[in-house]
Design a protein around this motif. Structure first.
Motif, PDB file in Angstrom:
ATOM      1  N   ASN A 285       0.656  -1.010  -0.214  1.00 43.65           N
ATOM      2  CA  ASN A 285       0.079  -0.096  -0.281  1.00 43.65           C
ATOM      3  C   ASN A 285       1.169   1.740  -0.231  1.00 43.65           C
ATOM      4  OD1 ASN A 285      -1.690   1.928   0.621  1.00 43.65           O
ATOM      5  ND2 ASN A 285      -3.008   0.987   2.362  1.00 43.65           N
ATOM      6  N   MET A 286       1.652   1.750  -0.765  1.00 45.52           N
ATOM      7  CA  MET A 286       1.927   2.466  -1.167  1.00 45.52           C
ATOM      8  C   MET A 286       1.448   4.102  -0.456  1.00 45.52           C
ATOM      9  SD  MET A 286       4.241   2.021  -3.357  1.00 45.52           S
ATOM     10  CE  MET A 286       4.933   3.818  -3.872  1.00 45.52           C
ATOM     11  N   LEU A 287       0.402   4.483   0.504  1.00 42.11           N
ATOM     12  CA  LEU A 287       0.051   5.188   1.229  1.00 42.11           C
ATOM     13  C   LEU A 287       1.547   5.587   2.084  1.00 42.11           C
ATOM     14  CD1 LEU A 287      -1.643   7.776   2.422  1.00 42.11           C
ATOM     15  CD2 LEU A 287      -3.018   5.918   3.363  1.00 42.11           C
ATOM     16  N   TYR A 288       2.180   4.187   2.449  1.00 34.54           N
ATOM     17  CA  TYR A 288       2.789   4.101   4.401  1.00 34.54           C
ATOM     18  C   TYR A 288       3.997   3.969   3.527  1.00 34.54           C
ATOM     19  CZ  TYR A 288      -1.717   2.383   6.211  1.00 34.54           C
ATOM     20  OH  TYR A 288      -2.600   2.794   6.741  1.00 34.54           O
ATOM     21  N   PHE A 289       4.634   4.217   2.019  1.00 34.03           N
ATOM     22  CA  PHE A 289       5.894   3.763   1.533  1.00 34.03           C
ATOM     23  C   PHE A 289       5.994   5.417   1.115  1.00 34.03           C
ATOM     24  CE2 PHE A 289       4.432  -0.670   2.253  1.00 34.03           C
ATOM     25  CZ  PHE A 289       5.322  -0.618   2.445  1.00 34.03           C
ATOM     26  N   ARG A 290       7.597   5.550   1.258  1.00 33.70           N
ATOM     27  CA  ARG A 290       7.913   6.608   0.008  1.00 33.70           C
ATOM     28  C   ARG A 290       9.428   6.094  -0.734  1.00 33.70           C
ATOM     29  NH1 ARG A 290      12.929   9.527   1.609  1.00 33.70           N
ATOM     30  NH2 ARG A 290      13.632   9.083   3.732  1.00 33.70           N
ATOM     31  N   VAL A 291       9.903   6.609  -1.239  1.00 32.93           N
ATOM     32  CA  VAL A 291      10.750   6.493  -2.256  1.00 32.93           C
ATOM     33  C   VAL A 291      11.919   7.304  -2.737  1.00 32.93           C
ATOM     34  CG1 VAL A 291      11.654   5.617  -4.748  1.00 32.93           C
ATOM     35  CG2 VAL A 291       9.420   4.986  -4.191  1.00 32.93           C
ATOM     36  N   PRO A 292      12.867   6.897  -2.421  1.00 32.97           N
ATOM     37  CA  PRO A 292      14.332   8.392  -1.959  1.00 32.97           C
ATOM     38  C   PRO A 292      14.120   8.716  -3.316  1.00 32.97           C
ATOM     39  CG  PRO A 292      14.606   6.155  -1.054  1.00 32.97           C
ATOM     40  CD  PRO A 292      13.814   5.927  -1.566  1.00 32.97           C
ATOM     41  N   VAL A 293      14.867  10.318  -3.422  1.00 39.22           N
ATOM     42  CA  VAL A 293      14.519  10.882  -4.931  1.00 39.22           C
ATOM     43  C   VAL A 293      15.795   9.891  -5.588  1.00 39.22           C
ATOM     44  CG1 VAL A 293      15.101  12.803  -5.934  1.00 39.22           C
ATOM     45  CG2 VAL A 293      13.696  12.457  -4.082  1.00 39.22           C
ATOM     46  N   ASN A 294      16.391   9.702  -5.493  1.00 34.95           N
ATOM     47  CA  ASN A 294      18.511   8.972  -5.713  1.00 34.95           C
ATOM     48  C   ASN A 294      17.697   7.915  -5.999  1.00 34.95           C
ATOM     49  OD1 ASN A 294      18.500   9.059  -3.142  1.00 34.95           O
ATOM     50  ND2 ASN A 294      20.934   8.472  -3.072  1.00 34.95           N
ATOM     51  N   ARG A 295      16.684   7.248  -5.817  1.00 36.00           N
ATOM     52  CA  ARG A 295      16.381   5.455  -5.481  1.00 36.00           C
ATOM     53  C   ARG A 295      15.217   4.930  -5.801  1.00 36.00           C
ATOM     54  NH1 ARG A 295      19.827   1.631  -1.710  1.00 36.00           N
ATOM     55  NH2 ARG A 295      19.876   0.692  -3.769  1.00 36.00           N
ATOM     56  N   PRO A 296      14.973   5.310  -7.596  1.00 28.88           N
ATOM     57  CA  PRO A 296      13.215   5.657  -7.601  1.00 28.88           C
ATOM     58  C   PRO A 296      13.038   4.032  -7.049  1.00 28.88           C
ATOM     59  CG  PRO A 296      14.379   5.844  -9.400  1.00 28.88           C
ATOM     60  CD  PRO A 296      15.537   5.420  -8.449  1.00 28.88           C
ATOM     61  N   ASN A 297      13.757   3.147  -7.102  1.00 22.39           N
ATOM     62  CA  ASN A 297      13.353   2.009  -6.609  1.00 22.39           C
ATOM     63  C   ASN A 297      13.223   1.135  -6.114  1.00 22.39           C
ATOM     64  OD1 ASN A 297      12.734   1.361  -9.758  1.00 22.39           O
ATOM     65  ND2 ASN A 297      14.862   0.639 -10.882  1.00 22.39           N
TER      66      ASN A 297
END
Length: 338
Positions: A285-297
Motif C-alpha cells: 500500500n503506497m500510502l505507507y511507503f516513500r521512494v528516495p529521490v536518488n533511488r527510484p526503485n
C-alpha cells in the motif's frame, strides 16, 4: 466414540457398560481438543507465519510431519502412563498397531489435512487471526478524470465547516510544511494546537495541494481511528500495509501491527490503485511507503508503522518483502504517473 469403540468388535456393548467407559470417553475428548489446539498452533507457526521457509509446499510438508509426530509422541506418553502393565512401547507394539491405532491416527491425520485446506473452520484457533475480505469501493476512479484525492470523496465529511477550511489555508500560507516521514507526530505547524477539524482540514489541504501522502496517511488514520472493522468479516483496504498473495488467500500485515489472513482474488487487488505489485506475490500500500529521490526503485516504510510490524517482520524479512523485483519495478513508475 469411534476411537474408543472402533476396535471393540462384538464387545462394544461390554465396553459401553464398563464403569470406566465414561471417564475414558471424557478423557479422550479432552485429549483430542488438546491435539486440535496443537495442530492449530503448528499450522499458524509453520504455514501462516512461514517460520522456516517461504515455499508453500515445503511449509506444508514440515507442518504435516511436525503435527503428526508431535501428536503421536504425546499420545504414546499418555498410553504409557495409563497402561503401565503393558510391556514395551505401547504405541509401537503389534497389539496397538493392529487394533486401536487405525481408529485413532487416520482421524487425526484427516483433521491435520482439513485444517490446512480449510483454516477458517479450525476447531480451536491458537490465535485470533481475522480471516476477512478486503472492502473495495464499488467504482474504480477513472484515469482520464482530473486528479482527485484517492481514498477520499470530496464533500463527504472532509471539511466539517468553512471556517476550518479557511483556517487550514491560512496555516499553509503562514507556516512551511515540515511533516517528518520518520515520525508523523512532528510538524512545524503544531497541529496539536488546532482543533480536530482544523488539523484535519490542514492535512487534507496538504494532500489536495501537494499530493503529500504522509499528510493523507495521518488524515485517514485519524479519520477512521477506532473504526477498524466495517463488520465482523470486513476490513478497510486502508489498513493493509503489505499483502502476500497465496493461491486462494492472502496474508495481510496491517498498519497497527496486526496480522490477518483474507480471502481475496488477484483481480480485486489489482483494481485498487494504491496497491502496487512489487514482487511475484507481494503487494504494498503506497500510502505507507516513500521512494528516495536518488533511488527510484527502493521503498522505505514509515518508521512508526515499521516499528509496529517488527513482531511479524524482522529487518531482513521486511527488506526481502519490500525490495521490488527488476521486472516489476516499472509498477512504481506507473503509480507515480497515475
Amino acid at each position: 466414540m469411534i476411537i474408543n469403540l472402533g476396535s471393540g468388535g462384538s464387545k462394544v456393548v461390554d465396553r459401553v457398560q464398563n464403569k470406566r467407559f465414561m471417564a475414558v470417553w471424557i478423557g479422550t475428548v479432552l485429549l483430542l481438543l488438546f491435539y486440535a489446539m496443537l495442530v492449530s498452533y503448528m499450522h499458524t507457526a509453520l504455514v501462516a507465519r512461514r517460520r522456516f521457509s517461504r515455499n508453500a509446499k515445503l511449509n506444508f510438508m514440515i507442518y504435516l510431519l511436525c503435527s503428526s509426530c508431535v501428536v503421536l509422541a504425546i499420545h504414546g506418553v499418555v498410553l504409557e502412563v495409563l497402561l503401565p502393565d503393558r510391556p514395551g512401547l505401547i504405541l509401537l507394539s503389534r497389539w496397538y498397531l493392529t487394533t486401536d491405532f487405525w481408529f485413532f491416527f487416520p482421524i487425526v491425520a484427516a483433521y491435520i489435512l482439513f485444517v490446512h485446506r480449510f483454516p477458517k473452520w479450525v476447531l480451536l484457533d491458537w490465535q485470533s487471526f481475522g480471516r476477512v475480505t478486503i472492502h473495495l469501493p464499488e467504482s474504480k476512479p477513472q484515469l482520464d478524470r482530473h486528479p482527485a484525492p484517492l481514498l477520499l470523496e470530496i464533500g463527504t465529511g472532509t471539511c466539517e465547516n468553512q471556517d476550518a477550511c479557511e483556517h487550514a489555508t491560512d496555516q499553509l500560507e503562514k507556516s512551511p510544511r515540515q511533516l517528518s516521514w520518520d515520525n508523523v507526530q512532528t510538524t512545524a505547524m503544531d497541529l496539536s494546537s488546532l482543533t480536530k477539524a482544523e488539523s484535519q482540514a490542514t492535512l487534507l489541504s496538504l494532500w489536495q495541494r501537494d499530493r503529500d501522502r504522509l499528510a493523507l496517511m495521518v488524515y485517514l488514520l485519524r479519520k477512521w481511528e477506532g473504526e477498524e472493522l466495517i463488520d465482523s468479516n470486513t476490513i478497510k483496504c486502508l489498513h493493509a500495509v503489505i499483502i502476500y498473495k497465496e493461491q486462494r488467500t492472502a496474508d495481510v500485515y496491517m498498519h497497527d501491527g496486526k496480522f490477518c489472513r483474507i480471502d481475496v482474488t488477484t483481480k480485486e487487488l489489482q483494481e485498487n490503485p494504491w496497491l502496487v505489485k512489487i514482487r511475484a506475490r507481494v503487494y504494498v500500500n503506497m500510502l505507507y511507503f516513500r521512494v528516495p529521490v536518488n533511488r527510484p526503485n527502493k521503498l522505505e516504510l514509515n518508521a512508526e508503522i515499521k516499528e509496529k510490524l517488527e513482531r511479524w517482520l524482522p529487518e531482513d524479512k521486511l527488506k526481502r518483502l519490500i525490495t521490488p523485483s527488476r521486472d516489476l519495478s516499472k509498477n512504481l513508475k506507473d503509480f507515480w504517473e497515475y
